[in-house]
Design an enzyme around this catalytic site. Structure first.
Site, PDB file in Angstrom:
ATOM      1  N   ASP A   5     -47.144  -8.485  30.153  1.00  0.00           N
ATOM      2  CA  ASP A   5     -46.604  -7.833  29.111  1.00  0.00           C
ATOM      3  C   ASP A   5     -45.203  -6.967  29.609  1.00  0.00           C
ATOM      4  O   ASP A   5     -45.185  -6.495  30.967  1.00  0.00           O
ATOM      5  CB  ASP A   5     -47.786  -6.440  28.915  1.00  0.00           C
ATOM      6  CG  ASP A   5     -47.554  -5.941  28.011  1.00  0.00           C
ATOM      7  OD1 ASP A   5     -46.849  -6.373  26.957  1.00  0.00           O
ATOM      8  OD2 ASP A   5     -47.417  -4.187  28.265  1.00  0.00           O
ATOM      9  N   ASP A  27     -51.424  -3.590  28.272  1.00  0.00           N
ATOM     10  CA  ASP A  27     -51.798  -2.522  28.427  1.00  0.00           C
ATOM     11  C   ASP A  27     -52.580  -2.526  26.441  1.00  0.00           C
ATOM     12  O   ASP A  27     -53.474  -1.446  26.392  1.00  0.00           O
ATOM     13  CB  ASP A  27     -50.937  -0.913  28.868  1.00  0.00           C
ATOM     14  CG  ASP A  27     -49.776  -1.158  27.884  1.00  0.00           C
ATOM     15  OD1 ASP A  27     -49.660  -0.241  26.893  1.00  0.00           O
ATOM     16  OD2 ASP A  27     -49.015  -1.970  27.740  1.00  0.00           O
ATOM     17  N   ASP A  79     -43.453  -3.546  28.689  1.00  0.00           N
ATOM     18  CA  ASP A  79     -43.718  -2.683  28.540  1.00  0.00           C
ATOM     19  C   ASP A  79     -44.666  -1.731  28.782  1.00  0.00           C
ATOM     20  O   ASP A  79     -46.233  -2.109  27.944  1.00  0.00           O
ATOM     21  CB  ASP A  79     -43.218  -2.097  26.365  1.00  0.00           C
ATOM     22  CG  ASP A  79     -42.229  -2.516  26.208  1.00  0.00           C
ATOM     23  OD1 ASP A  79     -41.000  -3.587  26.966  1.00  0.00           O
ATOM     24  OD2 ASP A  79     -41.236  -3.002  25.395  1.00  0.00           O
ATOM     25  N   ARG A 127     -39.877  -1.758  12.550  1.00  0.00           N
ATOM     26  CA  ARG A 127     -38.966  -0.882  13.301  1.00  0.00           C
ATOM     27  C   ARG A 127     -37.964  -1.076  13.617  1.00  0.00           C
ATOM     28  O   ARG A 127     -37.191  -0.464  14.187  1.00  0.00           O
ATOM     29  CB  ARG A 127     -40.281  -0.928  15.090  1.00  0.00           C
ATOM     30  CG  ARG A 127     -41.351  -0.302  15.021  1.00  0.00           C
ATOM     31  CD  ARG A 127     -41.652   0.277  16.033  1.00  0.00           C
ATOM     32  NE  ARG A 127     -42.569  -0.962  16.498  1.00  0.00           N
ATOM     33  CZ  ARG A 127     -43.264  -1.631  16.949  1.00  0.00           C
ATOM     34  NH1 ARG A 127     -42.632  -0.919  18.763  1.00  0.00           N
ATOM     35  NH2 ARG A 127     -43.958  -2.608  17.653  1.00  0.00           N
ATOM     36  N   LYS A 176     -48.385 -15.048  22.835  1.00  0.00           N
ATOM     37  CA  LYS A 176     -48.663 -14.678  23.873  1.00  0.00           C
ATOM     38  C   LYS A 176     -49.919 -15.760  24.724  1.00  0.00           C
ATOM     39  O   LYS A 176     -49.702 -16.148  26.501  1.00  0.00           O
ATOM     40  CB  LYS A 176     -49.276 -13.037  24.816  1.00  0.00           C
ATOM     41  CG  LYS A 176     -48.135 -12.459  24.225  1.00  0.00           C
ATOM     42  CD  LYS A 176     -48.389 -10.539  24.814  1.00  0.00           C
ATOM     43  CE  LYS A 176     -47.285 -10.045  25.059  1.00  0.00           C
ATOM     44  NZ  LYS A 176     -47.281  -8.335  25.310  1.00  0.00           N
ATOM     45  N   GLU A 231     -41.662   1.717  26.699  1.00  0.00           N
ATOM     46  CA  GLU A 231     -41.198   0.787  25.327  1.00  0.00           C
ATOM     47  C   GLU A 231     -40.032   1.113  25.489  1.00  0.00           C
ATOM     48  O   GLU A 231     -39.526   1.534  24.635  1.00  0.00           O
ATOM     49  CB  GLU A 231     -42.793   1.462  23.924  1.00  0.00           C
ATOM     50  CG  GLU A 231     -43.658   1.789  24.385  1.00  0.00           C
ATOM     51  CD  GLU A 231     -44.614   0.145  24.859  1.00  0.00           C
ATOM     52  OE1 GLU A 231     -44.162  -0.629  23.902  1.00  0.00           O
ATOM     53  OE2 GLU A 231     -45.615   0.429  25.467  1.00  0.00           O
TER      54      GLU A 231
END
Length: 306
Positions: free
Chosen positions: A94, A250, A96, A139, A227, A103
């Site tokens: 990953d 995370d 971020d 977002r 992913k 992020e």
């Protein structure tokens, strides 16, 4: 190599003695390795286990070790599978809050004056409280009209995760295939990959028209399922053995890939991810991965030219 338990942190002799008493009571037969030198700030101790344990027993051990990690601020990581760092494999990450301490969506929102509004939604998505894909679309839509010329400045101020250079140097030394699998954006992931010779990047593509973000993306969203699919594809394409696979992340959208790889490392992860991922670590940065692979700090330094 058999199963193992690795301790990482500020470890006193008295704590080691009490931990080894627990190992003895649990009938663990071990040999102990100290992977760090006396000059290292943190200590890494690895107990190689000679016994074989059922999955039920392994789950119980992981739960107990996680409780110790939380109460002592010392990582206690149980590994049931062995990975040989000296043999090529596949390692995916990953971006971020894993490869970088930020992020990127939140950082872009700061530039647009809506940082707090978006950051709270991001945090909720990473904790697994709301759907990642739905939150991503909402977002991103709020960033419509942001000038793309701010992205250079955003990248320049982002702090990279501790240990990233060391980890990538070692993986490249042993000819591992590395990849960024990110719910962030290719603009940032591509630059990070160039900086550390990461083999490939899979991230979201921002739609930009006349120098401004449209609030939309191009192509499929890199969510949890994507992913996992990408990890499987990279392994197949490179003819790698599943026993030689690492995933690191995370957030809740990383759990599928963490639980698919042979070694799924939850780095400074959210509580849900620490609980459900097989290998949670908090004390160090990305160099934790190398210690979980059984490398000593001397071996790491020799390769990374530290």
């Amino acid at each position: 190599m058999s199963a193992s338990i690795t301790l990482i942190g500020s470890i006193t002799q008295s704590y080691l003695e009490s931990f080894e008493e627990w190992l003895y009571k649990e009938n663990f037969v071990t040999n102990k390795q100290k992977l760090t030198n006396n000059s290292d700030i943190n200590i890494v101790i690895r107990y190689n286990l000679q016994n074989s344990y059922s999955e039920v027993k392994a789950t119980e051990v992981r739960q107990y070790l996680l409780s110790l990690s939380d109460s002592t601020n010392i990582d206690h990581v149980y590994q049931s599978k062995a990975i040989d760092i000296k043999q090529p494999g596949v390692a995916v990450f990953d971006m971020d809050s894993t490869l970088i301490k930020a992020e990127v969506m939140d950082e872009l929102a700061v530039e647009f004056g809506i940082g707090e509004q978006i950051a709270s939604v991001t945090a909720s998505a990473m904790r697994g409280e709301i759907d990642f894909t739905e939150s991503f679309v909402k977002r991103l839509a709020l960033l419509e009209g942001l000038g793309s010329d701010v992205m250079d400045g955003v990248y320049d101020r982002i702090v990279h995760m501790d240990g990233i250079a060391v980890l990538m140097k070692v993986l490249n030394h042993f000819q591992w295939r590395t990849a960024v699998l990110s719910g962030g954006f290719t603009y940032f992931a591509d630059r990070l990959a160039d900086a550390y010779s990461i083999s490939e990047v899979h991230a979201n593509v921002l739609d930009i028209e006349k120098g401004k973000l449209t609030g939309k993306h191009i192509g499929p969203i890199v969510d949890a399922a994507r992913k996992k699919q990408l990890l499987e594809s990279i392994v197949q394409t490179n003819g790698a053995a599943w026993s030689q696979t690492i995933a690191c992340g995370d957030g809740a959208n990383d759990l599928l890939m963490l639980n698919t790889a042979s070694m799924g490392v939850a780095l400074h992860a959210k509580p849900l991810v620490r609980k459900e991922a097989p290998h949670p670590v908090n004390v160090l940065g990305l160099e934790s991965v190398l210690y979980l692979l059984g490398m000593s700090s001397s071996e790491i330094r020799a390769i990374a030219d530290l």
